[in-house]
Design a protein around this motif. Sequence first.
Motif, PDB file in Angstrom:
ATOM      1  N   UNK A 261       0.846  -1.202   0.000  1.00 36.96           N
ATOM      2  CA  UNK A 261       0.000   0.000   0.000  1.00 36.96           C
ATOM      3  C   UNK A 261       0.879   1.249   0.000  1.00 36.96           C
ATOM      4  N   UNK A 262       0.300   2.333  -0.469  1.00 34.13           N
ATOM      5  CA  UNK A 262       0.946   3.648  -0.431  1.00 34.13           C
ATOM      6  C   UNK A 262       0.811   4.153   1.005  1.00 34.13           C
TER       7      UNK A 262
ATOM      8  N   UNK B   5       6.201   4.998  -0.049  1.00 30.17           N
ATOM      9  CA  UNK B   5       6.658   4.153   1.043  1.00 30.17           C
ATOM     10  C   UNK B   5       5.752   2.923   1.128  1.00 30.17           C
ATOM     11  N   UNK B   6       6.385   1.752   1.215  1.00 32.44           N
ATOM     12  CA  UNK B   6       5.637   0.497   1.273  1.00 32.44           C
ATOM     13  C   UNK B   6       6.104  -0.292   2.497  1.00 32.44           C
ATOM     14  N   UNK B   7       5.359  -1.344   2.819  1.00 35.25           N
ATOM     15  CA  UNK B   7       5.725  -2.152   3.990  1.00 35.25           C
ATOM     16  C   UNK B   7       5.810  -3.621   3.619  1.00 35.25           C
ATOM     17  N   UNK B   8       6.946  -4.209   3.942  1.00 39.27           N
ATOM     18  CA  UNK B   8       7.110  -5.658   3.853  1.00 39.27           C
ATOM     19  C   UNK B   8       6.526  -6.263   5.123  1.00 39.27           C
ATOM     20  N   UNK B   9       5.871  -7.439   5.038  1.00 41.85           N
ATOM     21  CA  UNK B   9       5.223  -8.011   6.230  1.00 41.85           C
ATOM     22  C   UNK B   9       6.150  -8.193   7.425  1.00 41.85           C
TER      23      UNK B   9
ATOM     24  N   UNK C 172      -2.953   5.288   0.997  1.00 44.09           N
ATOM     25  CA  UNK C 172      -3.049   3.995   1.683  1.00 44.09           C
ATOM     26  C   UNK C 172      -3.801   2.944   0.873  1.00 44.09           C
ATOM     27  N   UNK C 173      -3.954   3.178  -0.429  1.00 46.35           N
ATOM     28  CA  UNK C 173      -4.615   2.195  -1.289  1.00 46.35           C
ATOM     29  C   UNK C 173      -3.616   1.134  -1.735  1.00 46.35           C
TER      30      UNK C 173
END
Length: 433
Positions: A32-33, A96-100, A38-39
């Motif tokens: 997500x952004x 910015x993204x998030x890895x689990x 945040x999509x």
Amino acid sequence: MDSTEKGNIGEEFVNEIAYNSFLEYWCYPSPKDEYGDKKEICDLLILFGDNLIIVSVKNYEFKDFYSRYFRRTIDKAVKQIYGAERKLLNKERDIFVKHPKREIERFPKERVKNIYRVIVNLGVGVRFYPFNKATKDEKFITLLDKEAFQTIVRELDTIPDFIEYLRKREELFADKIVTILPGDEDDFPVDTAKQFFEYVKQNLNSNEKQSILVSGTEHDILAHYLMNERSFPEYIHSKEYNVMFVQFDGNWSDYNQRKQVKAKRNLDKKSYFLDELVKREVLTKHNDNSVELATAILSFNRFNRRVISNNFLQFYDTYKDEKGNFLARRYADFNGVGIVFAFYPQEMPQEMVNTLLGIALDSFCVYSNYKSKTMILIATTNEFKQFKMGIMKDIVPFPKEQEEQIRKDVDLLGWFKNHQEFNVTEKEYPDEE
């Protein structure tokens, strides 16, 4: 089951296969952004070195209405991939993204040099579908059905092998309208045939592009590619005909029955030593040095990983019982990337080990005449304890004074009296006996 639940099941299917093949570290499911809208950007991102793979997964049920199915799946997926690429490479702001398993991180758009776009359609019972599509700005998209994605990623289970296939597939079929018919000849009901002819009328030979009909599954195409030294039929490159019919039926079955293929898969089992080594000894830490080293090692394809793993295990068996102040070394170059093996007895003082490993790396640079521009070190001791691993990059000839000192150190240690590079002569597919 609602569409959201079906979509999640589809994404989980794709993620699991990608994780098991490419290591979870490089895969970003449903990123997500984070600091924007945040999509969800796409269903799966795979970011490895300077390579980016954007995956869109569609899991709509196929109800024998082709035009509606393509509209609800492929057309939406094309838009998602186009939007994902634009957002990720946005020059106006950082994404910015998030890895689990990590904190939020900036997407390194400046690093991306190669982009591969993939749509995975999980609907079953489809008798024909577009082999490729293009984004609004004419960027190539690979289309795979469920079985095709599963087969290809498991057979080409390194990122280098996978993207080589995607790249060559794109080079061959770019600027062509390709339709694949994966079913048997008798598996084409009257209504399906009617919709197929309507689809052909609307899509083939339009926009003055060459049209190709492919008979066979995607894994039949993969089998031809693998059986022909990773290349596709030369005649498909021909521009002589507006419409071409290409038959691949049965290739996958034939490929799987070959003794050479069974032997190759059996030999490849040893190659996973290198994958596990990266997972357990390198990627346990998330820092720039670890990521750089892991990326360098995993940039080898499956065959080269087999060669490296086999030779490392043979090297270890040769020296595993040595004791005292002794360091064994071995080296080979793979297209400008050097691999240095080292073994040291467990009782050797760590300061001495580190000093000798440094001399070993430097000496292989000098004595190979700087053949390798990158050097990867893999060192261990008795019982595979205390792995020491490292990387040297952008290697250029050392100053004269440094070279002279290295040669003096080597003479003092008695190295290079009987120097051997390790074996890189084995074949990916062994000869049949």
